[in-house]
Design a protein around this motif. Structure first.
Motif, PDB file in Angstrom:
ATOM      1  N   GLU A 274       0.741  -1.261  -0.174  1.00 34.27           N
ATOM      2  CA  GLU A 274       0.060   0.053  -0.095  1.00 34.27           C
ATOM      3  C   GLU A 274       0.925   1.166  -0.088  1.00 34.27           C
ATOM      4  OE1 GLU A 274      -4.146  -1.204   2.216  1.00 34.27           O
ATOM      5  OE2 GLU A 274      -2.446  -0.695   3.354  1.00 34.27           O
TER       6      GLU A 274
ATOM      7  N   THR B 163      -0.311   6.207  -6.765  1.00 33.19           N
ATOM      8  CA  THR B 163      -1.051   6.160  -7.769  1.00 33.19           C
ATOM      9  C   THR B 163      -2.443   6.693  -7.350  1.00 33.19           C
ATOM     10  OG1 THR B 163      -2.014   3.839  -6.816  1.00 33.19           O
ATOM     11  CG2 THR B 163       0.049   3.975  -8.494  1.00 33.19           C
ATOM     12  N   GLY B 164      -2.738   6.934  -5.979  1.00 33.20           N
ATOM     13  CA  GLY B 164      -3.871   7.613  -5.654  1.00 33.20           C
ATOM     14  C   GLY B 164      -5.335   6.491  -5.623  1.00 33.20           C
ATOM     15  N   LYS B 165      -4.964   5.394  -5.701  1.00 34.56           N
ATOM     16  CA  LYS B 165      -5.834   4.189  -5.572  1.00 34.56           C
ATOM     17  C   LYS B 165      -5.858   3.867  -3.979  1.00 34.56           C
ATOM     18  CE  LYS B 165      -6.670   4.072  -9.878  1.00 34.56           C
ATOM     19  NZ  LYS B 165      -8.193   4.551 -10.247  1.00 34.56           N
ATOM     20  N   VAL B 166      -4.807   4.054  -3.328  1.00 38.61           N
ATOM     21  CA  VAL B 166      -4.592   3.581  -1.880  1.00 38.61           C
ATOM     22  C   VAL B 166      -5.130   4.515  -1.056  1.00 38.61           C
ATOM     23  CG1 VAL B 166      -3.316   2.908  -0.078  1.00 38.61           C
ATOM     24  CG2 VAL B 166      -2.897   2.070  -2.397  1.00 38.61           C
ATOM     25  N   LYS B 167      -6.091   4.398  -0.198  1.00 41.20           N
ATOM     26  CA  LYS B 167      -6.982   5.526   0.421  1.00 41.20           C
ATOM     27  C   LYS B 167      -6.336   5.581   2.106  1.00 41.20           C
ATOM     28  CE  LYS B 167      -9.115   6.920  -2.971  1.00 41.20           C
ATOM     29  NZ  LYS B 167      -8.692   7.987  -3.800  1.00 41.20           N
TER      30      LYS B 167
END
Length: 298
Positions: free
Chosen positions: A257, A263-267
């Motif tokens: 993560e 990538t911006g996909k992991v919050k």
């Protein structure tokens, strides 16, 4: 020193005769034994294989577990060496194994390193050194008395009536009971130490869970506010949340993560899975997560 002893030391301890590629093969055999012994344990001991400290007690099955751990690396490594020797002989490859006990040494080095890095302060390391020493003695004795003597003495080399074998057997059994005592004593001492730690986890849980909780306490307890030290229910609730989050996102997954956070996909990141505009370490997430849990508790 007579010729017999000189021959013994030259045969069993002249490690410089081992060729580099043979040493690599020995290392691979040690790694294989380390993995295979754990897999074979439940089948060999018919379901009586112990996987954690709390299972050990002063009974026959616990002694058999220790005997299995001492003998199995010797049996499996020698079996592999013999099979490889037969295969090489059949296919016409000239290969001569030297110092047969070397894979057993590699096995115990791996075992001690793994336990020391994962169960430090929990598993009594001195018992591992005792097991390793006895296992190596058995391996060296078997190599010298059976393997090395078999070409000259034949089936007589398997004679177990000699004094050396009887002494080794007695020493082996005594060491097994010594190791069992050390494991049982360490297990009881560890439980007492865990239950005294702030009186937070005063209930019956298995040793694996105890190890995990104690690891959390050692690593993260100093990051919590003073309120957590006085409010034991809040503290128990926090560690319950932390345990659940750690189970859902193990350490290897959290590393991924953080690696792909860009990538911006992991919050959410960290062991407490806190949402931030930057990636968090486990310690940072614990600090922020403790504040969130405290707000929820209020």
């Amino acid at each position: 020193m007579n010729d017999k002893w000189i021959n013994f030391f030259e045969t069993e301890f002249d490690v410089f005769v081992i060729k580099p590629w043979c040493m690599i093969v020995y290392l691979l055999i040690g790694v294989f034994c380390f993995c295979f012994i754990r897999i074979a344990g439940p089948k060999v001991l018919l379901g009586g294989y112990h996987t954690n400290l709390e299972q050990y007690s002063n009974d026959e099955i616990s002694v058999l577990n220790i005997i299995y751990r001492i003998i199995s690396p010797v049996v499996f490594s020698y079996f592999i060496i013999i099979v490889l020797s037969i295969v090489f002989s059949i296919i016409g490859v000239r290969w001569e194994f030297e110092i047969y006990w070397m894979p057993v040494l590699f096995y115990w080095v791996i075992q001690i390193v793994v336990v020391a890095s994962t169960k430090i302060g929990i598993y009594p390391l001195w018992t591992l050194f005792v097991q390793a020493f006895v296992s190596l003695c058995v391996s060296i004795y078997f190599d010298w008395v059976v393997i090395q003597q078999f070409p000259n003495r034949g089936i007589e080399s398997l004679d177990q009536s000699n004094i050396g074998w009887q002494v080794l057997t007695g020493f082996f059994l005594a060491a097994s009971y010594l190791v069992l005592y050390g494991i049982i004593y360490s297990s009881k001492k560890y439980k007492q130490k865990l239950y005294k730690h702030n009186n937070v986890f005063q209930y019956s849980i298995d040793v694996r869970t105890e190890e995990r909780l104690y690891k959390y306490l050692r690593k993260y307890d100093n990051l919590l506010s003073t309120r957590y030290q006085s409010d034991l229910l809040l503290k128990a609730f926090f560690y319950t949340v932390l345990t659940i989050e750690d189970s859902n996102r193990p350490s290897w997954f959290r590393r991924l993560e953080r690696l792909f956070f860009w990538t911006g996909k992991v919050k959410t990141t960290g062991i407490m899975q806190v949402k931030e505009n930057r990636k968090l370490t486990d310690e940072e997430s614990v600090h922020l997560g403790a504040e969130i849990v405290e707000e929820i508790w209020n």
